[in-house]
Design a protein around this motif. Structure first.
Motif, mmCIF file in Angstrom:
data_model
loop_
_atom_site.group_PDB
_atom_site.id
_atom_site.type_symbol
_atom_site.label_atom_id
_atom_site.label_comp_id
_atom_site.label_asym_id
_atom_site.label_seq_id
_atom_site.Cartn_x
_atom_site.Cartn_y
_atom_site.Cartn_z
ATOM 1 N N PRO A 43 0.815 -1.224 0.000
ATOM 2 C CA PRO A 43 0.000 0.000 0.000
ATOM 3 C C PRO A 43 0.845 1.269 0.000
ATOM 4 N N ILE A 44 0.273 2.312 -0.599
ATOM 5 C CA ILE A 44 0.934 3.618 -0.656
ATOM 6 C C ILE A 44 0.072 4.640 0.081
ATOM 7 N N THR A 45 0.673 5.328 1.015
ATOM 8 C CA THR A 45 0.009 6.416 1.727
ATOM 9 C C THR A 45 0.366 7.732 1.048
ATOM 10 N N ILE A 46 -0.634 8.440 0.582
ATOM 11 C CA ILE A 46 -0.384 9.681 -0.158
ATOM 12 C C ILE A 46 -0.184 10.821 0.833
ATOM 13 N N ASP A 47 1.087 11.063 1.161
ATOM 14 C CA ASP A 47 1.432 12.158 2.074
ATOM 15 C C ASP A 47 2.506 13.075 1.498
ATOM 16 N N GLY A 48 2.904 12.807 0.251
ATOM 17 C CA GLY A 48 3.885 13.659 -0.412
ATOM 18 C C GLY A 48 5.321 13.275 -0.187
ATOM 19 N N SER A 49 5.602 12.318 0.694
ATOM 20 C CA SER A 49 6.991 12.070 1.088
ATOM 21 C C SER A 49 7.718 11.030 0.241
ATOM 22 N N LEU A 50 6.995 10.186 -0.488
ATOM 23 C CA LEU A 50 7.580 9.144 -1.348
ATOM 24 C C LEU A 50 8.470 8.175 -0.569
ATOM 25 N N ASN A 51 8.132 7.924 0.698
ATOM 26 C CA ASN A 51 8.975 7.042 1.499
ATOM 27 C C ASN A 51 8.344 5.685 1.777
ATOM 28 N N ASP A 52 7.199 5.381 1.146
ATOM 29 C CA ASP A 52 6.607 4.056 1.297
ATOM 30 C C ASP A 52 7.499 3.014 0.626
ATOM 31 N N PRO A 53 7.585 1.816 1.180
ATOM 32 C CA PRO A 53 8.448 0.779 0.592
ATOM 33 C C PRO A 53 8.147 0.490 -0.881
ATOM 34 N N ALA A 54 6.888 0.636 -1.305
ATOM 35 C CA ALA A 54 6.541 0.344 -2.698
ATOM 36 C C ALA A 54 7.321 1.193 -3.683
ATOM 37 N N TRP A 55 7.648 2.421 -3.294
ATOM 38 C CA TRP A 55 8.351 3.313 -4.218
ATOM 39 C C TRP A 55 9.771 2.829 -4.531
ATOM 40 N N ARG A 56 10.319 1.959 -3.684
ATOM 41 C CA ARG A 56 11.665 1.459 -3.963
ATOM 42 C C ARG A 56 11.728 0.669 -5.272
ATOM 43 N N ASP A 57 10.590 0.106 -5.685
ATOM 44 C CA ASP A 57 10.543 -0.678 -6.919
ATOM 45 C C ASP A 57 10.314 0.180 -8.159
ATOM 46 N N ALA A 58 10.104 1.460 -7.970
ATOM 47 C CA ALA A 58 9.774 2.351 -9.095
ATOM 48 C C ALA A 58 11.010 3.122 -9.524
ATOM 49 N N PRO A 59 11.528 2.861 -10.720
ATOM 50 C CA PRO A 59 12.705 3.617 -11.169
ATOM 51 C C PRO A 59 12.350 5.075 -11.417
ATOM 52 N N TRP A 60 13.330 5.946 -11.260
ATOM 53 C CA TRP A 60 13.150 7.345 -11.633
ATOM 54 C C TRP A 60 13.171 7.469 -13.148
ATOM 55 N N THR A 61 12.415 8.421 -13.656
ATOM 56 C CA THR A 61 12.535 8.770 -15.066
ATOM 57 C C THR A 61 13.898 9.412 -15.318
ATOM 58 N N ASP A 62 14.224 9.603 -16.582
ATOM 59 C CA ASP A 62 15.341 10.477 -16.913
ATOM 60 C C ASP A 62 15.072 11.862 -16.328
ATOM 61 N N ASP A 63 16.134 12.591 -16.002
ATOM 62 C CA ASP A 63 15.957 13.968 -15.550
ATOM 63 C C ASP A 63 15.229 14.772 -16.620
ATOM 64 N N PHE A 64 14.382 15.685 -16.187
ATOM 65 C CA PHE A 64 13.642 16.509 -17.125
ATOM 66 C C PHE A 64 14.600 17.385 -17.939
ATOM 67 N N VAL A 65 14.161 17.736 -19.146
ATOM 68 C CA VAL A 65 14.921 18.591 -20.051
ATOM 69 C C VAL A 65 14.062 19.794 -20.419
ATOM 70 N N ASP A 66 14.653 20.741 -21.124
ATOM 71 C CA ASP A 66 13.869 21.873 -21.609
ATOM 72 C C ASP A 66 12.784 21.371 -22.554
ATOM 73 N N ILE A 67 11.656 22.061 -22.575
ATOM 74 C CA ILE A 67 10.529 21.644 -23.398
ATOM 75 C C ILE A 67 10.903 21.526 -24.876
ATOM 76 N N GLU A 68 11.886 22.312 -25.328
ATOM 77 C CA GLU A 68 12.316 22.254 -26.723
ATOM 78 C C GLU A 68 13.407 21.216 -26.967
ATOM 79 N N GLY A 69 13.782 20.478 -25.931
ATOM 80 C CA GLY A 69 14.766 19.419 -26.102
ATOM 81 C C GLY A 69 16.178 19.952 -26.206
ATOM 82 N N ASP A 70 16.968 19.314 -27.049
ATOM 83 C CA ASP A 70 18.383 19.653 -27.163
ATOM 84 C C ASP A 70 18.627 21.034 -27.752
ATOM 85 N N ALA A 71 17.586 21.674 -28.258
ATOM 86 C CA ALA A 71 17.749 23.034 -28.799
ATOM 87 C C ALA A 71 18.047 24.052 -27.712
ATOM 88 N N LYS A 72 17.813 23.691 -26.454
ATOM 89 C CA LYS A 72 17.999 24.607 -25.342
ATOM 90 C C LYS A 72 18.936 23.987 -24.305
#
Length: 358
Positions: A43-72
């Motif tokens: 189970p996940i408790t929605i409290d904003g902290s992302l510290n529930d054990p379930a989140w350990r199985d969820a990989p992070w996305t790539d870091d965000f980039v500028d909306i225009e991509g490599d042009a910026k």
């Protein structure tokens, strides 16, 4: 939300401005990002902290980039997200590094991107119509809306649309609206009910193992200055727009460039992302779509042939049988997609960007 979308919203859905991403740019752009979303093991408790054990199985996305991509240049501050799901919810967690935590808007369904915010966009069946948008600021104030179609195609936001059963929370690693110290970050935790996401999904919700939905995330970051003991937006400031899957144009409302989220019931970390076999057809049809928009702006009518659009037959060997039919104020372009091991399938697009297979 970007300023392009904001102008369209204030104009009640009227399309404005010239096309900034040409068809060749979209065809040659890198593939949209992909992510394998695993089932939550606990189970996940929605409290904003992302510290529930379930989140350990969820990989992070790539870091965000500028909306225009490599042009910026790459963003100055790190943003990343992670996802999980179960039979009831689609979970989204995000971390936004932020030395100056700030928030002013407290009314639900206010225009949240006037503050720094985190945004979620979901197009369940990838047809570029009937998609969802959600925004949240560091105060936890939210805005949810439904787009029947993109602003550029005359879409008008349905602000009265709500997400009953939504769970949302933020966690602050620092002090809000206090410039006397340096903050670290804020995290966002969201649970979107499948019962609501399925309303216009036109496919199973919750999804089946292997299903892919089109999703993107955006972070709006405003330049600020410190005046006395308070933050203030810089005069004539222009916001930064940082995203998971680059749009290649300053407009989040181009669902064709959103990322792919692939849902999996397998053991976390054991499943590879499978690229969308229909992507060559989707890209070629959007090449026709953007060429038709440019042609219509120049000639006040739709082109009747691909030759008028100066579009050659598709170079990809998976595509064949290009067609274009025009009648008065409408048109429909189509292409046959041939994937080994599958029957041929014809894909279509029309003047308002609706995309569908026969």
């Amino acid at each position: 939300m970007t300023r392009v979308a904001m102008v369209a919203l204030l104009a009640i859905g009227v399309s404005v401005g010239a096309e900034r991403a040409s068809a060749p740019e979209l065809i040659s752009a890198p593939d949209p990002r992909g992510y394998v979303c695993y089932r939550a093991a606990s189970p996940i408790t929605i409290d904003g902290s992302l510290n529930d054990p379930a989140w350990r199985d969820a990989p992070w996305t790539d870091d965000f980039v500028d909306i225009e991509g490599d042009a910026k240049p790459r963003p100055a501050l790190r943003t990343r997200a992670r996802m999980l799901w179960d039979d009831t919810y689609f979970y989204v967690g995000a971390e936004l590094v932020e030395p100056h935590l700030r928030g002013t808007l407290t009314e639900h369904d206010a225009v949240i991107f006037h503050d720094n915010d985190f945004e979620v966009f979901i197009d369940p069946n990838g047809d570029s119509h009937e998609y969802y948008e959600f925004e949240i600021n560091a105060l936890g104030t939210t805005w949810d809306l439904l787009l029947p179609r993109p602003y550029k195609d005359g879409g008008k936001p349905v602000n009265s649309w709500e997400i009953p059963g939504l769970k949302s929370a933020v966690h602050l690693e620092g002090t809000l609206n206090d410039p006397r110290d340096t903050d670290r970050a804020w995290t966002v935790e969201l649970a979107f009910p499948w019962a609501v996401l399925g309303e216009l999904a036109r496919r199973p919700a919750p999804p089946a193992d292997g299903d892919q939905w089109r999703v993107n995330f955006s972070r709006v970051e405003w330049p600020i200055e410190i005046v006395g003991k308070a933050y203030r937006k810089s005069a004539n400031a222009k916001e930064a727009n940082w995203v998971w899957s680059p749009q290649h144009v300053v407009d989040m409302h181009r669902p064709e460039t959103w990322g792919y989220v692939q849902f999996s019931t397998a053991r976390p970390g054991s499943t590879a992302f499978v690229p969308d076999a229909s992507l060559p057809a989707r890209r070629w049809l959007h090449q026709v779509y953007y060429a038709q928009r440019a042609y219509h702006q120049a000639h006040a009518r739709w082109a009747a042939t691909l030759e008028e659009l100066q579009i050659a037959g598709p170079a990809d060997s998976a595509l064949a049988g290009a067609r274009l039919k025009t009648a008065d104020s409408v048109y429909q372009a189509s292409i046959e997609l041939r994937v080994p091991g599958r029957p041929p399938q014809r894909w279509n697009i029309r003047q308002d960007a609706l995309l569908w297979p026969d």
